[in-house]
Design an enzyme around this catalytic site. Sequence first.
Site, PDB file in Angstrom:
ATOM      1  N   ILE A   1      -0.489   9.875  -0.059  1.00  0.00           N
ATOM      2  CA  ILE A   1      -1.013   9.595   1.292  1.00  0.00           C
ATOM      3  C   ILE A   1      -0.127  10.250   2.352  1.00  0.00           C
ATOM      4  CG2 ILE A   1      -1.697   7.772   2.899  1.00  0.00           C
ATOM      5  CD1 ILE A   1      -1.961   5.921   0.383  1.00  0.00           C
TER       6      ILE A   1
ATOM      7  N   ASN B   1      12.714  10.853  -1.810  1.00  0.00           N
ATOM      8  CA  ASN B   1      13.638  11.058  -2.937  1.00  0.00           C
ATOM      9  C   ASN B   1      12.927  11.637  -4.155  1.00  0.00           C
ATOM     10  OD1 ASN B   1      12.223   8.928  -3.987  1.00  0.00           O
ATOM     11  ND2 ASN B   1      13.969   7.539  -4.190  1.00  0.00           N
TER      12      ASN B   1
ATOM     13  N   SER C   1      -1.232  -3.067   2.308  1.00  0.00           N
ATOM     14  CA  SER C   1      -2.321  -2.949   1.343  1.00  0.00           C
ATOM     15  C   SER C   1      -3.263  -4.131   1.478  1.00  0.00           C
ATOM     16  CB  SER C   1      -1.710  -2.952  -0.057  1.00  0.00           C
ATOM     17  OG  SER C   1      -2.707  -3.165  -1.025  1.00  0.00           O
TER      18      SER C   1
ATOM     19  N   TYR D   1       4.358  -6.380  -6.658  1.00  0.00           N
ATOM     20  CA  TYR D   1       4.062  -5.276  -5.736  1.00  0.00           C
ATOM     21  C   TYR D   1       3.390  -5.818  -4.469  1.00  0.00           C
ATOM     22  CZ  TYR D   1       1.360  -1.635  -3.476  1.00  0.00           C
ATOM     23  OH  TYR D   1       0.800  -0.826  -2.518  1.00  0.00           O
TER      24      TYR D   1
ATOM     25  N   LYS E   1       4.712  -6.155  -0.349  1.00  0.00           N
ATOM     26  CA  LYS E   1       4.016  -5.684   0.859  1.00  0.00           C
ATOM     27  C   LYS E   1       3.876  -6.834   1.858  1.00  0.00           C
ATOM     28  CE  LYS E   1       3.439  -1.441  -0.106  1.00  0.00           C
ATOM     29  NZ  LYS E   1       4.083  -0.424   0.704  1.00  0.00           N
TER      30      LYS E   1
ATOM     31  N   ASN F   1      -8.956   1.228  -0.795  1.00  0.00           N
ATOM     32  CA  ASN F   1      -8.683   2.046  -1.992  1.00  0.00           C
ATOM     33  C   ASN F   1      -8.689   3.537  -1.655  1.00  0.00           C
ATOM     34  OD1 ASN F   1      -9.424  -0.635  -3.063  1.00  0.00           O
ATOM     35  ND2 ASN F   1      -9.202   0.379  -5.027  1.00  0.00           N
TER      36      ASN F   1
ATOM     37  N   PRO G   1      -6.280  -8.416 -16.043  1.00  0.00           N
ATOM     38  CA  PRO G   1      -5.768  -9.633 -15.395  1.00  0.00           C
ATOM     39  C   PRO G   1      -5.356  -9.348 -13.956  1.00  0.00           C
ATOM     40  CG  PRO G   1      -4.711  -9.290 -17.526  1.00  0.00           C
ATOM     41  CD  PRO G   1      -5.533  -8.069 -17.259  1.00  0.00           C
TER      42      PRO G   1
HETATM   43  P1  NAD Z   1       3.147   7.862  -3.711  1.00  0.00           P
HETATM   44  O1  NAD Z   1       3.930   7.292  -4.822  1.00  0.00           O
HETATM   45  O2  NAD Z   1       2.310   9.064  -3.988  1.00  0.00           O
HETATM   46  O3  NAD Z   1       4.092   8.202  -2.471  1.00  0.00           O
HETATM   47  C1  NAD Z   1       5.264   7.476  -2.193  1.00  0.00           C
HETATM   48  C2  NAD Z   1       6.370   8.477  -1.910  1.00  0.00           C
HETATM   49  O4  NAD Z   1       7.560   7.761  -1.586  1.00  0.00           O
HETATM   50  C3  NAD Z   1       6.692   9.370  -3.113  1.00  0.00           C
HETATM   51  O5  NAD Z   1       6.787  10.716  -2.699  1.00  0.00           O
HETATM   52  C4  NAD Z   1       8.046   8.844  -3.596  1.00  0.00           C
HETATM   53  O6  NAD Z   1       8.816   9.869  -4.195  1.00  0.00           O
HETATM   54  C5  NAD Z   1       8.646   8.322  -2.314  1.00  0.00           C
HETATM   55  N1  NAD Z   1       9.629   7.245  -2.466  1.00  0.00           N
HETATM   56  C6  NAD Z   1       9.524   6.111  -3.207  1.00  0.00           C
HETATM   57  N2  NAD Z   1      10.619   5.360  -3.059  1.00  0.00           N
HETATM   58  C7  NAD Z   1      11.442   6.021  -2.207  1.00  0.00           C
HETATM   59  C8  NAD Z   1      12.711   5.742  -1.657  1.00  0.00           C
HETATM   60  N3  NAD Z   1      13.381   4.634  -1.975  1.00  0.00           N
HETATM   61  N4  NAD Z   1      13.258   6.628  -0.801  1.00  0.00           N
HETATM   62  C9  NAD Z   1      12.600   7.772  -0.473  1.00  0.00           C
HETATM   63  N5  NAD Z   1      11.395   8.088  -0.966  1.00  0.00           N
HETATM   64  C10 NAD Z   1      10.817   7.219  -1.828  1.00  0.00           C
HETATM   65  O7  NAD Z   1       2.232   6.684  -3.123  1.00  0.00           O
HETATM   66  P2  NAD Z   1       1.025   6.738  -2.088  1.00  0.00           P
HETATM   67  O8  NAD Z   1      -0.223   6.455  -2.836  1.00  0.00           O
HETATM   68  O9  NAD Z   1       1.116   7.945  -1.252  1.00  0.00           O
HETATM   69  O10 NAD Z   1       1.352   5.431  -1.231  1.00  0.00           O
HETATM   70  C11 NAD Z   1       2.103   5.499  -0.036  1.00  0.00           C
HETATM   71  C12 NAD Z   1       2.330   4.088   0.471  1.00  0.00           C
HETATM   72  O11 NAD Z   1       1.069   3.433   0.646  1.00  0.00           O
HETATM   73  C13 NAD Z   1       3.145   3.205  -0.480  1.00  0.00           C
HETATM   74  O12 NAD Z   1       3.988   2.394   0.276  1.00  0.00           O
HETATM   75  C14 NAD Z   1       2.067   2.382  -1.170  1.00  0.00           C
HETATM   76  O13 NAD Z   1       2.567   1.152  -1.615  1.00  0.00           O
HETATM   77  C15 NAD Z   1       1.051   2.198  -0.051  1.00  0.00           C
HETATM   78  N6  NAD Z   1      -0.304   1.936  -0.544  1.00  0.00           N
HETATM   79  C16 NAD Z   1      -0.879   2.795  -1.442  1.00  0.00           C
HETATM   80  C17 NAD Z   1      -2.155   2.517  -1.933  1.00  0.00           C
HETATM   81  C18 NAD Z   1      -2.798   3.434  -2.939  1.00  0.00           C
HETATM   82  O14 NAD Z   1      -3.762   3.011  -3.591  1.00  0.00           O
HETATM   83  N7  NAD Z   1      -2.358   4.671  -3.102  1.00  0.00           N
HETATM   84  C19 NAD Z   1      -2.851   1.375  -1.519  1.00  0.00           C
HETATM   85  C20 NAD Z   1      -2.242   0.527  -0.597  1.00  0.00           C
HETATM   86  C21 NAD Z   1      -0.953   0.825  -0.107  1.00  0.00           C
HETATM   87  N1  UFG Z   2     -10.911  -0.041 -13.127  1.00  0.00           N
HETATM   88  C1  UFG Z   2     -11.555   0.204 -14.322  1.00  0.00           C
HETATM   89  N2  UFG Z   2     -10.954   1.057 -15.200  1.00  0.00           N
HETATM   90  C2  UFG Z   2      -9.769   1.673 -14.945  1.00  0.00           C
HETATM   91  C3  UFG Z   2      -9.118   1.403 -13.710  1.00  0.00           C
HETATM   92  C4  UFG Z   2      -9.717   0.537 -12.828  1.00  0.00           C
HETATM   93  O1  UFG Z   2     -12.625  -0.323 -14.585  1.00  0.00           O
HETATM   94  O2  UFG Z   2      -9.279   2.438 -15.798  1.00  0.00           O
HETATM   95  C5  UFG Z   2     -11.576  -0.907 -12.120  1.00  0.00           C
HETATM   96  C6  UFG Z   2     -10.765  -2.103 -11.675  1.00  0.00           C
HETATM   97  O3  UFG Z   2     -10.985  -3.210 -12.499  1.00  0.00           O
HETATM   98  C7  UFG Z   2     -11.288  -2.294 -10.241  1.00  0.00           C
HETATM   99  C8  UFG Z   2     -11.628  -0.879  -9.780  1.00  0.00           C
HETATM  100  O4  UFG Z   2     -11.780  -0.119 -10.969  1.00  0.00           O
HETATM  101  O5  UFG Z   2     -12.487  -3.032 -10.277  1.00  0.00           O
HETATM  102  C9  UFG Z   2     -10.542  -0.241  -8.915  1.00  0.00           C
HETATM  103  O6  UFG Z   2      -9.295  -0.313  -9.591  1.00  0.00           O
HETATM  104  P1  UFG Z   2      -8.019   0.529  -9.117  1.00  0.00           P
HETATM  105  O7  UFG Z   2      -6.933   0.292 -10.106  1.00  0.00           O
HETATM  106  O8  UFG Z   2      -8.421   1.930  -8.838  1.00  0.00           O
HETATM  107  O9  UFG Z   2      -7.666  -0.118  -7.703  1.00  0.00           O
HETATM  108  P2  UFG Z   2      -7.327  -1.640  -7.349  1.00  0.00           P
HETATM  109  O10 UFG Z   2      -8.392  -2.119  -6.426  1.00  0.00           O
HETATM  110  O11 UFG Z   2      -7.030  -2.449  -8.520  1.00  0.00           O
HETATM  111  O12 UFG Z   2      -5.920  -1.457  -6.600  1.00  0.00           O
HETATM  112  C10 UFG Z   2      -5.800  -0.706  -5.414  1.00  0.00           C
HETATM  113  C11 UFG Z   2      -4.400  -0.093  -5.302  1.00  0.00           C
HETATM  114  C12 UFG Z   2      -3.367  -1.176  -5.121  1.00  0.00           C
HETATM  115  C13 UFG Z   2      -3.742  -2.074  -4.002  1.00  0.00           C
HETATM  116  C14 UFG Z   2      -5.140  -2.600  -4.169  1.00  0.00           C
HETATM  117  C15 UFG Z   2      -5.577  -3.356  -2.937  1.00  0.00           C
HETATM  118  O13 UFG Z   2      -4.090   0.629  -6.468  1.00  0.00           O
HETATM  119  O14 UFG Z   2      -2.140  -0.551  -4.764  1.00  0.00           O
HETATM  120  O15 UFG Z   2      -6.057  -1.522  -4.333  1.00  0.00           O
HETATM  121  O16 UFG Z   2      -6.799  -3.946  -3.141  1.00  0.00           O
HETATM  122  F1  UFG Z   2      -2.882  -3.109  -3.943  1.00  0.00           F
END
Ligand code: NAD
Ligand code: UFG
Length: 340
Positions: A12, A32, A124, A149, A153, A179, A293
């Site tokens: 992101i 990092n 999130s 996790y 948050k 998502n 779960p």
């Molecule tokens: P990502 O893992 O692709 O990006 C996170 C980045 O932070 C990575 O480049 C990693 O190397 C860096 N990082 C981790 N710990 C660090 C540290 N201690 N110091 C410096 N850099 C560090 O994840 P993303 O999907 O881009 O998510 C970005 C943020 O959004 C995260 O905080 C994640 O929890 C939050 N978020 C993501 C999702 C999702 O589904 N992708 C959903 C809700 C919230």
């Molecule tokens: N799912 C499958 N098969 C898979 C993976 C997921 O059927 O292999 C289903 C899950 O049960 C769910 C949907 O697809 O119904 C989406 O699952 P994801 O794992 O893609 O996403 P989640 O909604 O579980 O989780 C995401 C982020 C989390 C965040 C959360 C907030 O990954 O970081 O949304 O709702 F916390």
Amino acid sequence: MNVLVTGGAGFIGSHTVVELVQEGHCVTILDNFCNSSRRVLDRLAQVCGERVDVIEGDVRDAALLRRAFAAQQFDAVLHFAGLKAVGESVEQPLAYYDNNVGGSVTLCQAMAEAGVFRLIFSSSATVYGDAERMPIEESFPTGRVTNPYGRSKWMVEEILKDLAASDPRWAIGILRYFNPVGAHPSGLLGEDPRGIPNNLVPYVAQVAVGKLDCISVYGDCYPTRDGTGVRDYIHVVDLARGHLKALAAIMRKPGVNVWNLGRGEGYSVLDVIRAFERASGRPLPYRVVEPRPGDVAECWAATEKAWHELGWRAEYDLDTMMRDVWRWQESNPRGYDDQP
Ligand code: NAD
Ligand code: UFG
């Protein structure tokens, strides 16, 4: 604006860096690379037409942050850095609290010392837990979270509220993502999970490209349209643009503000598989297995607050999200490792 983007090499963060540069902001990434590739930086240069400044280091490193804030005057910080795998957080809770909570505290301390009080935090939808009704509004109760996790948050959200209450100079935007999926339309940036993906869309993409054999659908007996889990998938470029709108809003509005970033529409697991079949032109084998779960049946956002207060709403539909993921996956079957 001069903006520090922690975690800016991640999925992101990297897409947000593109939007920031394109809007004329001056960006420094602090990462990092614990969950990203340095090759992202070359791709960012290709997309942006310029190299972005990078500090390689950890957000928990107070001395490094002090040096970074002393070296230049940042107007705001976008804080993406953190760990995000739900299952891993159950096995290694301390790593998650250390990185996500500890990292955020260290960052805020360094910001306050440097007189930087504008912060956008990546939260999130998981903080809502199993919400009683849909769509989920920002005012719904939070904290009934089922894994470390999600709790990390929620804890950071609470810390940021305490912080803003303690000092009126803080202007903080808490963004609750639903998502995030999709990839940059250039095909140069996308999601590159390490190992077998935990999330649905990257898994589906790897089945389509032939890296994995068969999608496991986690349960088909939920009280939803077709029995499979329903989520609010949002294109990462839409999400990135939401950050720029939030940044503009906190310039006008100090204190803490919370916004959902979602599309406001729910799609089932089978909807996603079908959309990916359309995008890739390939049939995608799947089998139904036990529910995972901790998963909720459905989760989608109320989007009015973001629309009224930020003037932002998501534009790209599910087919566009899947088309862009497919372009990224097809042209980078091994993610960023494909680059020399
Ligand atoms: P990502 O893992 O692709 O990006 C996170 C980045 O932070 C990575 O480049 C990693 O190397 C860096 N990082 C981790 N710990 C660090 C540290 N201690 N110091 C410096 N850099 C560090 O994840 P993303 O999907 O881009 O998510 C970005 C943020 O959004 C995260 O905080 C994640 O929890 C939050 N978020 C993501 C999702 C999702 O589904 N992708 C959903 C809700 C919230
Ligand atoms: N799912 C499958 N098969 C898979 C993976 C997921 O059927 O292999 C289903 C899950 O049960 C769910 C949907 O697809 O119904 C989406 O699952 P994801 O794992 O893609 O996403 P989640 O909604 O579980 O989780 C995401 C982020 C989390 C965040 C959360 C907030 O990954 O970081 O949304 O709702 F916390």
